[in-house]
Write an enzyme that holds these catalytic residues in place. Structure first.
Site, PDB file in Angstrom:
ATOM      1  CB  CYS A 143     -26.991   3.554   5.635  1.00 16.91           C
ATOM      2  SG  CYS A 143     -25.697   2.321   5.939  1.00 16.91           S
TER       3      CYS A 143
ATOM      4  CB  CYS B 203     -24.883   6.598   1.835  1.00 13.79           C
ATOM      5  SG  CYS B 203     -23.980   5.855   0.464  1.00 13.79           S
TER       6      CYS B 203
ATOM      7  CB  CYS C 197     -18.816   4.216   4.018  1.00 13.28           C
ATOM      8  SG  CYS C 197     -19.196   2.448   3.990  1.00 13.28           S
TER       9      CYS C 197
ATOM     10  CB  CYS D  33     -24.825   0.029  -0.566  1.00 13.25           C
ATOM     11  SG  CYS D  33     -23.783  -0.527   0.810  1.00 13.25           S
TER      12      CYS D  33
ATOM     13  CE  LYS E  16      -1.142   2.195   3.511  1.00 12.61           C
ATOM     14  NZ  LYS E  16      -1.594   2.669   4.844  1.00 12.61           N
TER      15      LYS E  16
END
Length: 370
Positions: free
Chosen positions: A321, A324, A314, A332, A244
């Protein structure tokens, strides 16, 4: 028996008997020529051995080794100083395993992924997340030398592991001041470990990261001319640097798009969106799946986009939610839009007077007679 005589071909040995000083029933026999052999035979034997060695070693080199096996000398094969079997070979450092770049069988693209991607991008455009103001890209702005800028980015990423961006940003600033105002390879090498530790003491695993940063600075000086490497494998060979960090370093420091930097936010969100046929358990699994179907031009921006999305909406625990757009569009599968109504406190029923009388027991009249 005072004396006895034994005949041996070529050799005559006289034995003399004497009583044992330890037990009267025991008789000891001794070589009668012991004194003579000590004066006559020993020099002849040593001379014979010496002559044998001289005659056989006259053609040997100084590197020839002689090994003595009592009571005779034995000549062995010469061992050359350049014989590889006579030297102890130093173990070469283990080469790191190359980072896997692709899957043998590409992962299929999830349905409606582009629609979900664009909606997340729209939401991110309206939100300022910690990564936007305190991410690894900000660590370079106070450095003038290009080498120092790239090194500051690498150090910031090394400190960011399991640490919030706010804490990482403050640690980078404190470390820069502690080493003299410039976050360079030479400055870190010159600094004491205690100086580095005190500056980064608030990040996660700061003791371990102190050693990583110091060893990385030494490796960069000795093997890379104090420059941050430009390949994933070379970056991952540095202490404390994983895939990463390597991919993000190439993105930010060198503007090279060689893969996706997958952190906890990218790993968590892509699994919540159902973008993997089987839920992945490791960030490297997530990276290889995403790289096999996500267009390469999106490999660089997806990390920054999903990190900010994961920091604000998130979130790991209690995702928002209701705020979102993906949940209202049915994009989702992990969305939870059912709002739980708060429980009203239970009202205690008032008891009627008969009930109270029943609870209090029978009624009693008290009268006083005069």
């Amino acid at each position: 028996m005072s004396s006895s005589r034994r005949q041996v071909p070529g050799v005559v040995t006289r034995l003399s008997a004497r009583a044992s000083p330890y037990h009267s029933a025991v008789t000891l026999f001794e070589d009668g020529n012991a004194n003579q052999s000590s004066t006559s035979s020993s020099p002849e034997r040593s001379k014979r051995i010496k002559l044998e060695v001289e005659s056989k070693t006259s053609d040997l080199t100084p590197s020839t080794s002689l090994r003595e096996t009592s009571p005779f000398l034995k000549l062995e094969e010469p061992i050359s100083e350049e014989d590889p079997s006579s030297r102890v070979k130093a173990k070469s450092p283990k080469k790191p395993k190359p980072i896997q770049r692709s899957l043998d069988t590409p992962h299929p693209a999830p349905t409606r992924w582009k629609e979900a991607y664009d909606l997340i991008k729209e939401m991110r455009a309206q939100i300022v997340a910690p990564v936007d103001t305190m991410g690894c890209e900000q660590a370079q702005h106070k450095e003038k030398d290009p080498k120092d800028r790239r090194f500051a980015i690498l150090v910031s990423l090394m400190l960011s592991s399991q640490t919030k961006d706010e804490v990482t940003d403050a640690a980078v600033e404190k470390l820069r001041d502690a080493v003299g105002g410039t976050l360079s390879v030479a400055a870190v090498i010159s600094a004491d470990d205690s100086t580095i530790s005190n500056a980064i003491a608030k990040v996660g695993f700061w003791r371990r990261k102190t050693g990583y940063i110091k060893k990385t600075a030494l490796r960069l000086r000795d093997d890379f001319d104090s420059e941050v490497p430009k390949t994933v494998d070379e970056l991952c060979s540095l202490p404390g640097v994983g895939p990463k960090m390597a991919f993000l370093t190439l993105h930010v420091a060198w503007n090279l798009n060689h893969g996706i930097g997958v952190d906890v936010h990218v790993h968590r969100i892509t699994n919540r969106l159902g973008w993997h046929q089987r839920s992945t358990t490791k960030p490297e699994e997530t990276r290889l799946n995403l790289q096999s179907w996500l267009p390469i031009e999106l490999h660089r921006e997806i990390n920054h986009m999903l990190v900010g999305f994961g920091q604000t909406i998130c979130v790991p625990v209690g995702p928002k939610c209701d705020s979102c757009t993906l949940s209202t569009k049915g994009l989702c599968p992990s969305a939870n839009t059912k709002s739980k109504s708060p429980r009203s406190p239970k009202k205690r029923k008032r008891q009627s007077s008969p009930d109270l009388e029943r609870e209090c027991g029978p009624e009693i009249d008290i009268a006083i007679e005069s």
